[in-house]
Design an enzyme around this catalytic site. Structure first.
Site, mmCIF file in Angstrom:
data_model
loop_
_atom_site.group_PDB
_atom_site.id
_atom_site.type_symbol
_atom_site.label_atom_id
_atom_site.label_comp_id
_atom_site.label_asym_id
_atom_site.label_seq_id
_atom_site.Cartn_x
_atom_site.Cartn_y
_atom_site.Cartn_z
ATOM 1 N N GLU A 270 3.020 52.778 -2.249
ATOM 2 C CA GLU A 270 2.126 53.408 -1.273
ATOM 3 C C GLU A 270 2.478 53.049 0.163
ATOM 4 O O GLU A 270 1.684 53.272 1.080
ATOM 5 C CB GLU A 270 0.675 53.039 -1.593
ATOM 6 C CG GLU A 270 0.268 53.533 -2.977
ATOM 7 C CD GLU A 270 -1.183 53.267 -3.305
ATOM 8 O OE1 GLU A 270 -1.894 52.698 -2.455
ATOM 9 O OE2 GLU A 270 -1.608 53.642 -4.410
ATOM 10 N N LYS B 115 -11.314 60.555 -6.734
ATOM 11 C CA LYS B 115 -9.951 61.018 -6.984
ATOM 12 C C LYS B 115 -10.040 62.320 -7.765
ATOM 13 O O LYS B 115 -10.491 62.328 -8.912
ATOM 14 C CB LYS B 115 -9.163 59.982 -7.795
ATOM 15 C CG LYS B 115 -8.867 58.686 -7.057
ATOM 16 C CD LYS B 115 -8.197 57.684 -7.993
ATOM 17 C CE LYS B 115 -7.726 56.443 -7.258
ATOM 18 N NZ LYS B 115 -7.217 55.409 -8.201
#
EC number: 4.2.1.11
Length: 445
Positions: A217, A355
């Protein structure tokens, strides 16, 4: 009526080099594209991400079956339908064309959540275009916010990576910095980038150049093991960047990844090849550790502090520190309204990590968000570790007014495309919006 004239899926690669699903949905107004992400540390209650399982191709991670399900099942059913009917068409895909269920609701185990979501996202873009409004405004309408005052979110930058996101010894998955003291999203982005760069210099000086390698990330992955050391490094970087007091710390523990159901304990050294029963912690011991850290460091949010079924430990932590620290459920909740209702009964947490690919359609994600917000919870919109260049969640977080987003470090284009889209939205709104700032847990108040 603005009719759908074609739906076509293809297999593309995500930021880890793994296949994922991309969909082009066409109307008379043009072509609308969406691509879905995938996670590394996934909750067992997430909707099914359909993979081919053919070990001779992409190590079994191909998505040709999901692509075929779009092209041969979903597309014929959607062509000719009005693209502005988001909820109805999501229900058609989820409940009729797929129809699979488990104890927590619609599981998408026939067609795959990755197939359905890619179409749902592309459909949402087409619907916005059909109404002649930006995507974030369309999302707001879908959520029932007819004339909202838009809120730009606090960006939560994952600057130190561990857990399944990095090849170091750190058990906890994410250590984030959140510029809650900024006056605008643009200023927050600058602060986050400056802390990130200060941390890079700090790591290079302390541990050498290799410590500035980045994880999935975009955060750094130095070979440290002690979470307290990671927290100390963030405090030092924030101070070095000149933003002490304005930038706070958040953590994603991802504790399900180092929980042993047999031993009913947590192993903060689970990456070590040598097993040692003396280093195992009970849920109560881990809770006390989090409480200690929250008093020692400027921590404002802790995500997935315990295993996805350890409701009692969640409830104990929330009762003790929940008034000043956000306790976020990710694997615990998997963006699922039924799981959220169970957590509400147990008073297990006070925030939802949203999400879209955990639940598998835009309509269901909006339902989960509204349930959490109506219950007084915070909501943080999130990316996944395997991302694409699709910036959909940037518009989603503004439309839903959740006030907080995490989508990685200010590094790697699949992360920055979301942050940069938020910059554009802030520019477009030109003073007709507020920055969530210190109200990130409840930005509507």
């Amino acid at each position: 009526m603005v009719a759908i004239v074609e739906v076509k899926a293809r297999e593309i690669l995500d930021s880890r080099g793994n296949p994922t699903v991309e969909v082009d949905l066409k109307t008379e107004q043009g072509c609308f594209r969406a691509a879905v992400p995938s996670g590394a540390s996934t909750g067992i209650y997430e909707a099914l991400e359909l993979r081919d399982g053919d070990k001779t191709r992409y190590n079994g991670k191909g998505v040709l079956k999901a692509v075929e399900n779009v092209n041969k099942v979903l597309a014929p059913a959607l062509v000719g339908k009005d693209c502005r009917e988001q909820a109805a068409l999501d229900r058609l895909m989820v409940e009729e064309l797929d129809g699979s269920k488990n104890e927590w609701g619609w599981s998408k185990s026939v067609l795959g959540a990755n197939a359905i979501l890619a179409v749902s996202m592309a459909l949402c873009r087409a619907g916005a275009a059909a109404k002649g409004i930006p995507l974030y405004k369309y999302v707001a309408q879908l959520a029932g916010h007819e004339a909202p005052e838009f809120v730009l979110p606090v960006p939560c930058f994952n600057v130190l990576n561990g857990g399944k996101h990095a090849g170091n010894s750190l058990a906890m998955q994410e250590f984030m910095v959140a510029p809650v003291g900024a006056r605008s999203f643009g200023e927050a982005l600058r602060m986050g980038a400056e802390v990130y760069q200060a941390l890079q210099r700090l790591l290079k000086a302390k541990f050498g150049l290799a410590a500035t390698n980045v994880g999935d990330e975009g955060g750094f992955a130095p070979d440290i093991k002690d979470p307290r050391e990671a927290l100390g490094l963030l405090v030092e970087a924030i101070r070095a960047a000149g933003h002490e007091g304005k930038v706070k710390i958040m953590a994603d523990v991802a504790a399900s990844e180092f929980y042993s159901k047999e031993a009913k304990s947590y192993d903060l050294d689970f990456k070590s090849p040598a097993a040692d029963a003396h280093r195992l912690l009970t849920g109560d011991q881990l809770k006390d550790l989090f409480k200690e850290w929250s008093e020692e460091f400027p921590i404002v949010s802790i995500e997935d502090p315990f295993d996805q079924d350890d409701f009692s430990s969640y409830a104990a932590l929330t009762a003790e520190i929940g008034s000043k620290v956000q306790v976020v459920g990710d694997d615990l909740l998997v963006t699922n309204p039924a799981r959220i209702r169970k957590a509400l009964q147990h008073k297990a947490c006070n925030a939802l990590l949203l999400k879209v690919n955990q639940i598998g359609s835009i309509t269901e994600a909006i339902e989960a968000c509204k349930l959490a917000q109506a219950s007084g919870w915070g909501v943080m919109v999130s990316h996944r570790s395997g991302e694409t260049e699709d910036s959909f969640i940037a518009d989603l977080v503004v439309g839903l007014r959740t006030g907080q987003i995490k989508t990685g470090a200010p590094c790697r284009s699949e992360r920055l495309c979301k942050y940069n889209q938020l910059l554009r939205i802030e520019e477009q709104l030109q003073g007709r919006c507020t920055y969530a700032g210190e109200n990130f847990r409840n930005p509507s108040n």
